[in-house]
Write a protein that holds these residues in place. Structure first.
Motif, PDB file in Angstrom:
ATOM      1  N   ASP A 199       3.756   6.009  -1.380  1.00 53.41           N
ATOM      2  CA  ASP A 199       2.552   6.833  -1.353  1.00 53.41           C
ATOM      3  C   ASP A 199       1.397   6.160  -0.631  1.00 53.41           C
ATOM      4  OD1 ASP A 199       3.625   8.997  -2.717  1.00 53.41           O
ATOM      5  OD2 ASP A 199       3.166   8.135  -4.676  1.00 53.41           O
ATOM      6  N   THR A 200       1.685   5.187   0.225  1.00 52.02           N
ATOM      7  CA  THR A 200       0.641   4.526   0.992  1.00 52.02           C
ATOM      8  C   THR A 200       0.872   4.757   2.477  1.00 52.02           C
ATOM      9  OG1 THR A 200      -0.397   2.402   1.538  1.00 52.02           O
ATOM     10  CG2 THR A 200       1.941   2.364   0.985  1.00 52.02           C
ATOM     11  N   LEU A 201      -0.222   4.763   3.240  1.00 55.45           N
ATOM     12  CA  LEU A 201      -0.144   4.929   4.689  1.00 55.45           C
ATOM     13  C   LEU A 201       0.275   3.641   5.393  1.00 55.45           C
ATOM     14  CD1 LEU A 201      -3.451   6.947   5.286  1.00 55.45           C
ATOM     15  CD2 LEU A 201      -1.158   7.835   4.838  1.00 55.45           C
ATOM     16  N   VAL A 202       0.210   2.524   4.677  1.00 55.55           N
ATOM     17  CA  VAL A 202       0.523   1.224   5.266  1.00 55.55           C
ATOM     18  C   VAL A 202       2.027   0.985   5.250  1.00 55.55           C
ATOM     19  CG1 VAL A 202       0.148  -1.268   5.126  1.00 55.55           C
ATOM     20  CG2 VAL A 202      -1.703   0.312   4.543  1.00 55.55           C
ATOM     21  N   GLY A 203       2.584   0.638   6.395  1.00 50.32           N
ATOM     22  CA  GLY A 203       4.002   0.301   6.473  1.00 50.32           C
ATOM     23  C   GLY A 203       4.256  -1.161   6.170  1.00 50.32           C
ATOM     24  N   SER A 204       3.470  -2.047   6.796  1.00 48.30           N
ATOM     25  CA  SER A 204       3.620  -3.487   6.557  1.00 48.30           C
ATOM     26  C   SER A 204       2.418  -4.219   7.132  1.00 48.30           C
ATOM     27  CB  SER A 204       4.907  -4.023   7.197  1.00 48.30           C
ATOM     28  OG  SER A 204       4.861  -3.878   8.620  1.00 48.30           O
ATOM     29  N   ASP A 325      -9.964  21.224   2.116  1.00 50.67           N
ATOM     30  CA  ASP A 325     -10.300  21.805   0.817  1.00 50.67           C
ATOM     31  C   ASP A 325     -11.129  20.814   0.006  1.00 50.67           C
ATOM     32  OD1 ASP A 325     -10.397  23.450  -1.379  1.00 50.67           O
ATOM     33  OD2 ASP A 325      -8.410  22.873  -2.131  1.00 50.67           O
ATOM     34  N   GLY A 326     -12.350  21.187  -0.299  1.00 46.58           N
ATOM     35  CA  GLY A 326     -13.211  20.343  -1.123  1.00 46.58           C
ATOM     36  C   GLY A 326     -14.178  19.472  -0.364  1.00 46.58           C
ATOM     37  N   ALA A 347     -11.946   7.004  -0.910  1.00 43.47           N
ATOM     38  CA  ALA A 347     -11.253   6.370   0.199  1.00 43.47           C
ATOM     39  C   ALA A 347     -10.049   5.583  -0.294  1.00 43.47           C
ATOM     40  CB  ALA A 347     -12.200   5.452   0.966  1.00 43.47           C
ATOM     41  N   GLY A 348      -9.017   5.537   0.517  1.00 46.01           N
ATOM     42  CA  GLY A 348      -7.832   4.760   0.183  1.00 46.01           C
ATOM     43  C   GLY A 348      -6.779   4.891   1.267  1.00 46.01           C
ATOM     44  N   SER A 349      -5.815   3.992   1.249  1.00 45.74           N
ATOM     45  CA  SER A 349      -4.692   4.045   2.184  1.00 45.74           C
ATOM     46  C   SER A 349      -3.616   4.961   1.620  1.00 45.74           C
ATOM     47  CB  SER A 349      -4.138   2.642   2.414  1.00 45.74           C
ATOM     48  OG  SER A 349      -5.081   1.844   3.088  1.00 45.74           O
ATOM     49  N   VAL A 350      -4.018   6.197   1.344  1.00 53.00           N
ATOM     50  CA  VAL A 350      -3.146   7.169   0.681  1.00 53.00           C
ATOM     51  C   VAL A 350      -3.307   8.527   1.356  1.00 53.00           C
ATOM     52  CG1 VAL A 350      -3.265   5.961  -1.542  1.00 53.00           C
ATOM     53  CG2 VAL A 350      -4.938   7.752  -1.004  1.00 53.00           C
ATOM     54  N   PRO A 351      -2.372   9.458   1.125  1.00 53.63           N
ATOM     55  CA  PRO A 351      -2.507  10.804   1.674  1.00 53.63           C
ATOM     56  C   PRO A 351      -3.717  11.523   1.091  1.00 53.63           C
ATOM     57  CG  PRO A 351      -0.242  10.379   0.971  1.00 53.63           C
ATOM     58  CD  PRO A 351      -1.079   9.250   0.447  1.00 53.63           C
ATOM     59  N   LEU A 352      -4.149  12.572   1.787  1.00 47.33           N
ATOM     60  CA  LEU A 352      -5.295  13.367   1.370  1.00 47.33           C
ATOM     61  C   LEU A 352      -5.132  13.894  -0.048  1.00 47.33           C
ATOM     62  CD1 LEU A 352      -7.872  15.086   1.761  1.00 47.33           C
ATOM     63  CD2 LEU A 352      -6.434  16.780   2.934  1.00 47.33           C
ATOM     64  N   GLU A 353      -3.919  14.301  -0.419  1.00 48.39           N
ATOM     65  CA  GLU A 353      -3.698  14.899  -1.725  1.00 48.39           C
ATOM     66  C   GLU A 353      -4.098  13.974  -2.867  1.00 48.39           C
ATOM     67  OE1 GLU A 353      -1.593  16.879   1.362  1.00 48.39           O
ATOM     68  OE2 GLU A 353      -1.507  14.765   0.719  1.00 48.39           O
ATOM     69  N   LEU A 354      -3.880  12.675  -2.710  1.00 47.48           N
ATOM     70  CA  LEU A 354      -4.270  11.722  -3.751  1.00 47.48           C
ATOM     71  C   LEU A 354      -5.793  11.566  -3.832  1.00 47.48           C
ATOM     72  CD1 LEU A 354      -1.576   8.880  -3.572  1.00 47.48           C
ATOM     73  CD2 LEU A 354      -1.669  10.934  -5.029  1.00 47.48           C
ATOM     74  N   LEU A 355      -6.473  11.655  -2.691  1.00 46.32           N
ATOM     75  CA  LEU A 355      -7.932  11.617  -2.712  1.00 46.32           C
ATOM     76  C   LEU A 355      -8.491  12.843  -3.404  1.00 46.32           C
ATOM     77  CD1 LEU A 355      -8.770  10.373   0.906  1.00 46.32           C
ATOM     78  CD2 LEU A 355      -8.469   9.013  -1.171  1.00 46.32           C
ATOM     79  N   ALA A 357      -7.015  14.638  -5.642  1.00 47.89           N
ATOM     80  CA  ALA A 357      -6.707  14.544  -7.071  1.00 47.89           C
ATOM     81  C   ALA A 357      -7.700  13.613  -7.765  1.00 47.89           C
ATOM     82  CB  ALA A 357      -5.273  14.041  -7.280  1.00 47.89           C
ATOM     83  N   ALA A 358      -8.063  12.503  -7.111  1.00 50.36           N
ATOM     84  CA  ALA A 358      -9.039  11.581  -7.684  1.00 50.36           C
ATOM     85  C   ALA A 358     -10.397  12.250  -7.813  1.00 50.36           C
ATOM     86  CB  ALA A 358      -9.123  10.315  -6.830  1.00 50.36           C
ATOM     87  N   ALA A 359     -10.780  13.025  -6.804  1.00 50.31           N
ATOM     88  CA  ALA A 359     -12.065  13.722  -6.845  1.00 50.31           C
ATOM     89  C   ALA A 359     -12.089  14.767  -7.953  1.00 50.31           C
ATOM     90  CB  ALA A 359     -12.351  14.368  -5.492  1.00 50.31           C
ATOM     91  N   ALA A 360     -10.992  15.468  -8.142  1.00 52.60           N
ATOM     92  CA  ALA A 360     -10.927  16.519  -9.173  1.00 52.60           C
ATOM     93  C   ALA A 360     -10.959  15.940 -10.570  1.00 52.60           C
ATOM     94  CB  ALA A 360      -9.659  17.346  -8.979  1.00 52.60           C
ATOM     95  N   ALA A 361     -10.506  14.680 -10.718  1.00 55.06           N
ATOM     96  CA  ALA A 361     -10.443  14.063 -12.044  1.00 55.06           C
ATOM     97  C   ALA A 361     -11.785  13.507 -12.476  1.00 55.06           C
ATOM     98  CB  ALA A 361      -9.387  12.961 -12.052  1.00 55.06           C
ATOM     99  N   ARG A 362     -12.773  13.445 -11.584  1.00 56.63           N
ATOM    100  CA  ARG A 362     -14.085  12.842 -11.915  1.00 56.63           C
ATOM    101  C   ARG A 362     -15.109  13.922 -12.226  1.00 56.63           C
ATOM    102  NH1 ARG A 362     -12.665   7.844 -13.295  1.00 56.63           N
ATOM    103  NH2 ARG A 362     -11.136   7.058 -11.809  1.00 56.63           N
TER     104      ARG A 362
END
Length: 362
Positions: A199-204, A325-326, A347-355, A357-362
């Motif tokens: 679930d991260t955008l970073v490969g290595s 969205d949002g 912000a994070g090295s993650v897909p938009l969906e996780l961002l 979800a974090a915004a909706a939880a706050r």
């Protein structure tokens, strides 16, 4: 090199472990003579035992992050946002000189201009030839509790960048050894950090470790699904000896606009509500940020009150971001930044969906 650039570049450019503001090089490492085999643990020990404190060298940067090329002139081109985005789009070159912990000089060569950060003892000069402006700061002296003066507000070296990433190694990171290489004419081992998460955008992350000293010579970050490094910091020239002492003294050129600024000494009390006031850190962004997820999947959130004024309204940021969205999304190969409609930032090295979800939880 504005305070805004130094503060916000890491969050936009790379995961928390890579922290920002950095120079990344297009240097293509060549094959090296075979080195004695070492385990990942041995290479980590080499980096930890590195004692190189004096050097002079050249750093080069390219960033393949998928951001558009933005104008370097015109309205709003000199804002902190523009400065940060400029470091993420296109090549940059710098020379760095170090002589112990309190003597440092970084020269960033822009097109038709130069920016310098010079530290000598507790004196720090920041100079831009573009507008012939200079700022002089006096750092706090070392305290009686054994702490030393703060580090110079300079661009990262491969060593500084590597130390941040290695300090963040956790069970979610696989550490291996890649093929031997050559960086700046020096044989090096390739220490590879690979996220176990999908679930991260970073490969290595690849760190070239000097085979003789253990000094990190380059840091490269591979985005998942990309062939070329999305982010790379490398020496192209390197001399491991103390530079001339004259390099660490600075005199503003004739006609320069000079600003004098003194930082609080250790033990000084700041006005109530100011960031850094002992026992009153509610006004600082650091105390207000939220963290969700762990390791490579970490998402950092900032409330609207902690976001620097004018950041979300920047025309250049609006040009680089797209509507989702949002809110609006600043998307790069390594990091996504969501600016919500109510002014918050995630912000994070993650897909938009996780961002989202974090915004909706706050």
């Amino acid at each position: 090199m504005t305070k805004v650039r130094l503060r916000w570049l890491p969050a936009v450019a790379v995961p928390a472990a890579i922290a920002a503001g950095a120079l990344v090089g297009p240097f293509q490492a060549s094959a090296a003579a075979t080195l004695p085999i070492k385990t990942p643990e041995q290479l980590l020990a080499m980096v930890g035992a590195n004692t190189v404190k004096s050097l002079s060298g050249k750093l080069e940067q390219t960033s393949e992050l998928g951001l558009p090329q933005l104008p370097t002139t015109g309205p709003s081109s000199n804002t902190g946002v523009a400065s940060a985005l400029d470091l993420l789009t296109g090549p940059h070159t710098a020379r760095v000189y170090l002589a112990g912990p309190t003597d440092a000089r970084v020269q960033v060569m822009d097109q038709l201009a130069e920016r310098d950060v010079v530290r000598h003892g507790t004196d720090v000069w920041l100079y831009s030839s573009k507008d012939n402006s200079a700022t002089h700061e006096t750092l706090p002296a070392a305290g009686t509790d054994g702490r030393t003066a703060p580090s110079t507000p300079e661009l990262q070296t491969p060593d500084q960048l590597a130390q941040r990433m290695l300090a963040a190694i956790d069970p979610g990171t696989e550490v291996t050894v890649g093929q031997d290489t050559v960086v700046a004419g020096r044989s090096a081992y390739d220490l590879v950090l690979s996220p176990r998460s999908s679930d991260t955008l970073v490969g290595s992350v690849s760190i070239a470790v000097d085979s003789l000293t253990g000094l990190p010579l380059s840091v490269g970050v591979q985005a998942r699904g990309q062939d070329k490094p999305a982010f790379r910091l490398a020496f192209t020239d390197l001399i491991l000896q103390a530079p001339s002492a004259d390099l660490f003294t600075f005199t503003p050129p004739p006609g320069a606009n000079v600003t004098q600024r003194s930082l609080p000494q250790q033990g000084d009390r700041l006005p109530p509500g100011q960031p850094g006031t002992p026992g009153e850190q509610s006004g600082s962004a650091a105390s207000q940020h939220t963290v969700s997820g762990t390791g490579w999947d970490t998402v950092i959130g900032l409330p609207a009150a902690a976001v620097p004024a004018g950041l979300t309204a920047s025309p250049l940021l609006a040009q680089a971001a797209r509507t989702v969205d949002g809110g609006r999304l600043l998307s790069t190969a390594l990091v996504n930044v969501l600016l919500t409609n109510d002014g918050r930032i995630f912000a994070g090295s993650v897909p938009l969906e996780l961002l989202q979800a974090a915004a909706a939880a706050r």
